[in-house]
Design a protein around this motif. Sequence first.
Motif, PDB file in Angstrom:
ATOM      1  N   GLU A 175       0.809  -1.217   0.000  1.00 52.10           N
ATOM      2  CA  GLU A 175       0.000   0.000   0.000  1.00 52.10           C
ATOM      3  C   GLU A 175       0.843   1.268   0.000  1.00 52.10           C
ATOM      4  O   GLU A 175       0.316   2.362  -0.214  1.00 52.10           O
ATOM      5  CB  GLU A 175      -0.944   0.004   1.200  1.00 52.10           C
ATOM      6  N   SER A 176       2.147   1.139   0.192  1.00 54.28           N
ATOM      7  CA  SER A 176       3.052   2.292   0.180  1.00 54.28           C
ATOM      8  C   SER A 176       3.703   2.521  -1.179  1.00 54.28           C
ATOM      9  O   SER A 176       4.453   3.478  -1.346  1.00 54.28           O
ATOM     10  CB  SER A 176       4.158   2.089   1.230  1.00 54.28           C
ATOM     11  N   LEU A 177       3.408   1.634  -2.135  1.00 50.46           N
ATOM     12  CA  LEU A 177       4.032   1.710  -3.456  1.00 50.46           C
ATOM     13  C   LEU A 177       3.059   2.280  -4.477  1.00 50.46           C
ATOM     14  O   LEU A 177       1.845   2.093  -4.374  1.00 50.46           O
ATOM     15  CB  LEU A 177       4.486   0.320  -3.914  1.00 50.46           C
ATOM     16  N   SER A 178       3.595   2.966  -5.470  1.00 52.67           N
ATOM     17  CA  SER A 178       2.786   3.516  -6.554  1.00 52.67           C
ATOM     18  C   SER A 178       2.726   2.529  -7.707  1.00 52.67           C
ATOM     19  O   SER A 178       3.627   1.702  -7.889  1.00 52.67           O
ATOM     20  CB  SER A 178       3.388   4.834  -7.056  1.00 52.67           C
ATOM     21  N   ASN A 179       1.658   2.638  -8.494  1.00 54.63           N
ATOM     22  CA  ASN A 179       1.580   1.866  -9.733  1.00 54.63           C
ATOM     23  C   ASN A 179       2.677   2.308 -10.693  1.00 54.63           C
ATOM     24  O   ASN A 179       3.148   3.460 -10.647  1.00 54.63           O
ATOM     25  CB  ASN A 179       0.230   2.081 -10.414  1.00 54.63           C
ATOM     26  N   LEU A 180       3.066   1.427 -11.578  1.00 51.56           N
ATOM     27  CA  LEU A 180       3.922   1.817 -12.685  1.00 51.56           C
ATOM     28  C   LEU A 180       3.188   2.830 -13.551  1.00 51.56           C
ATOM     29  O   LEU A 180       1.957   2.849 -13.612  1.00 51.56           O
ATOM     30  CB  LEU A 180       4.293   0.596 -13.541  1.00 51.56           C
ATOM     31  N   ASP A 181       3.935   3.685 -14.230  1.00 52.14           N
ATOM     32  CA  ASP A 181       3.335   4.570 -15.221  1.00 52.14           C
ATOM     33  C   ASP A 181       2.841   3.749 -16.398  1.00 52.14           C
ATOM     34  O   ASP A 181       3.207   2.574 -16.557  1.00 52.14           O
ATOM     35  CB  ASP A 181       4.354   5.605 -15.709  1.00 52.14           C
ATOM     36  N   THR A 182       2.013   4.354 -17.240  1.00 51.05           N
ATOM     37  CA  THR A 182       1.538   3.638 -18.422  1.00 51.05           C
ATOM     38  C   THR A 182       2.724   3.222 -19.292  1.00 51.05           C
ATOM     39  O   THR A 182       3.637   4.002 -19.546  1.00 51.05           O
ATOM     40  CB  THR A 182       0.565   4.497 -19.233  1.00 51.05           C
ATOM     41  N   CYS A 183       2.717   1.972 -19.679  1.00 49.73           N
ATOM     42  CA  CYS A 183       3.736   1.339 -20.531  1.00 49.73           C
ATOM     43  C   CYS A 183       5.107   1.261 -19.857  1.00 49.73           C
ATOM     44  O   CYS A 183       6.107   1.005 -20.529  1.00 49.73           O
ATOM     45  CB  CYS A 183       3.836   2.027 -21.887  1.00 49.73           C
ATOM     46  N   GLU A 184       5.154   1.430 -18.556  1.00 47.86           N
ATOM     47  CA  GLU A 184       6.394   1.214 -17.808  1.00 47.86           C
ATOM     48  C   GLU A 184       6.508  -0.271 -17.481  1.00 47.86           C
ATOM     49  O   GLU A 184       5.508  -0.970 -17.353  1.00 47.86           O
ATOM     50  CB  GLU A 184       6.378   2.045 -16.530  1.00 47.86           C
ATOM     51  N   HIS A 185       7.741  -0.757 -17.362  1.00 50.83           N
ATOM     52  CA  HIS A 185       7.932  -2.179 -17.112  1.00 50.83           C
ATOM     53  C   HIS A 185       8.918  -2.413 -15.968  1.00 50.83           C
ATOM     54  O   HIS A 185       9.656  -1.510 -15.565  1.00 50.83           O
ATOM     55  CB  HIS A 185       8.455  -2.889 -18.374  1.00 50.83           C
ATOM     56  N   ARG A 186       8.902  -3.628 -15.465  1.00 47.91           N
ATOM     57  CA  ARG A 186       9.905  -4.119 -14.534  1.00 47.91           C
ATOM     58  C   ARG A 186      10.349  -5.504 -15.002  1.00 47.91           C
ATOM     59  O   ARG A 186       9.552  -6.262 -15.545  1.00 47.91           O
ATOM     60  CB  ARG A 186       9.365  -4.221 -13.105  1.00 47.91           C
ATOM     61  N   VAL A 187      11.619  -5.812 -14.789  1.00 44.44           N
ATOM     62  CA  VAL A 187      12.179  -7.104 -15.172  1.00 44.44           C
ATOM     63  C   VAL A 187      12.539  -7.871 -13.907  1.00 44.44           C
ATOM     64  O   VAL A 187      13.209  -7.342 -13.018  1.00 44.44           O
ATOM     65  CB  VAL A 187      13.431  -6.933 -16.059  1.00 44.44           C
ATOM     66  N   LEU A 188      12.087  -9.102 -13.829  1.00 41.55           N
ATOM     67  CA  LEU A 188      12.378  -9.969 -12.698  1.00 41.55           C
ATOM     68  C   LEU A 188      13.148 -11.181 -13.210  1.00 41.55           C
ATOM     69  O   LEU A 188      12.685 -11.877 -14.111  1.00 41.55           O
ATOM     70  CB  LEU A 188      11.090 -10.442 -12.017  1.00 41.55           C
ATOM     71  N   ASP A 189      14.316 -11.411 -12.642  1.00 34.40           N
ATOM     72  CA  ASP A 189      15.127 -12.579 -12.994  1.00 34.40           C
ATOM     73  C   ASP A 189      15.172 -13.518 -11.799  1.00 34.40           C
ATOM     74  O   ASP A 189      15.294 -13.083 -10.644  1.00 34.40           O
ATOM     75  CB  ASP A 189      16.547 -12.162 -13.374  1.00 34.40           C
ATOM     76  N   ARG A 190      15.085 -14.803 -12.099  1.00 34.72           N
ATOM     77  CA  ARG A 190      15.100 -15.807 -11.041  1.00 34.72           C
ATOM     78  C   ARG A 190      16.473 -16.435 -10.953  1.00 34.72           C
ATOM     79  O   ARG A 190      17.013 -16.929 -11.944  1.00 34.72           O
ATOM     80  CB  ARG A 190      14.039 -16.884 -11.308  1.00 34.72           C
ATOM     81  N   HIS A 191      17.022 -16.421  -9.739  1.00 38.89           N
ATOM     82  CA  HIS A 191      18.313 -17.039  -9.471  1.00 38.89           C
ATOM     83  C   HIS A 191      18.096 -18.096  -8.387  1.00 38.89           C
ATOM     84  O   HIS A 191      17.940 -17.762  -7.211  1.00 38.89           O
ATOM     85  CB  HIS A 191      19.334 -15.997  -9.016  1.00 38.89           C
ATOM     86  N   GLY A 192      18.062 -19.360  -8.789  1.00 35.57           N
ATOM     87  CA  GLY A 192      17.735 -20.417  -7.837  1.00 35.57           C
ATOM     88  C   GLY A 192      16.282 -20.303  -7.424  1.00 35.57           C
ATOM     89  O   GLY A 192      15.378 -20.372  -8.249  1.00 35.57           O
ATOM     90  N   THR A 193      16.062 -20.081  -6.133  1.00 38.83           N
ATOM     91  CA  THR A 193      14.689 -19.923  -5.632  1.00 38.83           C
ATOM     92  C   THR A 193      14.334 -18.465  -5.375  1.00 38.83           C
ATOM     93  O   THR A 193      13.244 -18.176  -4.897  1.00 38.83           O
ATOM     94  CB  THR A 193      14.508 -20.715  -4.321  1.00 38.83           C
ATOM     95  N   ARG A 194      15.239 -17.551  -5.686  1.00 39.07           N
ATOM     96  CA  ARG A 194      15.032 -16.135  -5.366  1.00 39.07           C
ATOM     97  C   ARG A 194      14.804 -15.317  -6.638  1.00 39.07           C
ATOM     98  O   ARG A 194      15.400 -15.588  -7.686  1.00 39.07           O
ATOM     99  CB  ARG A 194      16.235 -15.563  -4.603  1.00 39.07           C
ATOM    100  N   TRP A 195      13.954 -14.323  -6.509  1.00 39.69           N
ATOM    101  CA  TRP A 195      13.703 -13.385  -7.596  1.00 39.69           C
ATOM    102  C   TRP A 195      14.424 -12.078  -7.331  1.00 39.69           C
ATOM    103  O   TRP A 195      14.551 -11.644  -6.178  1.00 39.69           O
ATOM    104  CB  TRP A 195      12.201 -13.113  -7.723  1.00 39.69           C
ATOM    105  N   GLN A 196      14.885 -11.449  -8.406  1.00 41.74           N
ATOM    106  CA  GLN A 196      15.565 -10.157  -8.293  1.00 41.74           C
ATOM    107  C   GLN A 196      14.862  -9.161  -9.204  1.00 41.74           C
ATOM    108  O   GLN A 196      14.643  -9.425 -10.391  1.00 41.74           O
ATOM    109  CB  GLN A 196      17.041 -10.284  -8.685  1.00 41.74           C
ATOM    110  N   LEU A 197      14.515  -8.010  -8.647  1.00 47.70           N
ATOM    111  CA  LEU A 197      13.826  -6.947  -9.377  1.00 47.70           C
ATOM    112  C   LEU A 197      14.861  -5.981  -9.926  1.00 47.70           C
ATOM    113  O   LEU A 197      15.781  -5.576  -9.212  1.00 47.70           O
ATOM    114  CB  LEU A 197      12.879  -6.221  -8.419  1.00 47.70           C
ATOM    115  N   ASP A 198      14.716  -5.598 -11.208  1.00 42.62           N
ATOM    116  CA  ASP A 198      15.744  -4.750 -11.819  1.00 42.62           C
ATOM    117  C   ASP A 198      15.802  -3.362 -11.200  1.00 42.62           C
ATOM    118  O   ASP A 198      16.868  -2.761 -11.115  1.00 42.62           O
ATOM    119  CB  ASP A 198      15.555  -4.660 -13.343  1.00 42.62           C
ATOM    120  N   ARG A 199      14.678  -2.842 -10.719  1.00 45.56           N
ATOM    121  CA  ARG A 199      14.667  -1.554 -10.023  1.00 45.56           C
ATOM    122  C   ARG A 199      13.382  -1.460  -9.213  1.00 45.56           C
ATOM    123  O   ARG A 199      12.361  -2.036  -9.586  1.00 45.56           O
ATOM    124  CB  ARG A 199      14.788  -0.376 -10.993  1.00 45.56           C
TER     125      ARG A 199
END
Length: 214
Positions: A175-199
């Motif tokens: 509830e403290s986070l804002s939505n992405l802007d229109t056509c904004e993206h995030r990349v998530l890569d999985r390393h083993g059992t953990r996910w990493q967010l690009d930003r």
Amino acid sequence: MRLILLRHAESLGNVDERAYCRIPDHALPLTPRGEEQARAAGTEVLRLLEPGPVAVYVSPYLRTRQTLQRMALGDVVERTVLEPRLREQDWGNLQDEGEQLTLKQQRQAYGHFFFRLPLGESGADVDDRVAAFLSELWISAADPAHPTNVLIVSHGLTIRLLCRRLFGWSIELFESLSNLDTCEHRVLDRHGTRWQLDRPFHQWRDSPDDSVQR
């Protein structure tokens, strides 16, 4: 595995909130600016997908489908799945202009996760269907024929809840986070059992429980 989460491009509802009173939410089209945003996003997503194919899961709403179409990803798309569980939070048929502002104020005061729209869903309802979608995605992704690149074209709140589930974020942090802007993206890569967010997502306040994006 790589997940690319993309919010739809600018739609009529993003520039004219009264459009929700005369056009069903699922039928709101992109604006001309939104079409340009989607074309630009296509170029960026193709860069992120190199070198392999992609499985696309897209909300069935018109604005998300038009976003994917304008992206023109071509032969890199191995499969496209219209996925209703990725739709926008349901506000309940056509909205009433007089009630719109009141409901948004009530939701802000009560909390976006638990506040139930009178004829629609709460954020918790969206969280439940997102969880069901992710469970099925992991089953599909276990098939060696399923691409390791996955593109999800969805909506602001839905994308935040996808990340809440993947990272185990608290409701207070969500509830403290804002939505992405229109056509904004995030990349998530999985390393083993953990996910990493690009930003990280933009955070408009510190989370009341002191939790942070990880």
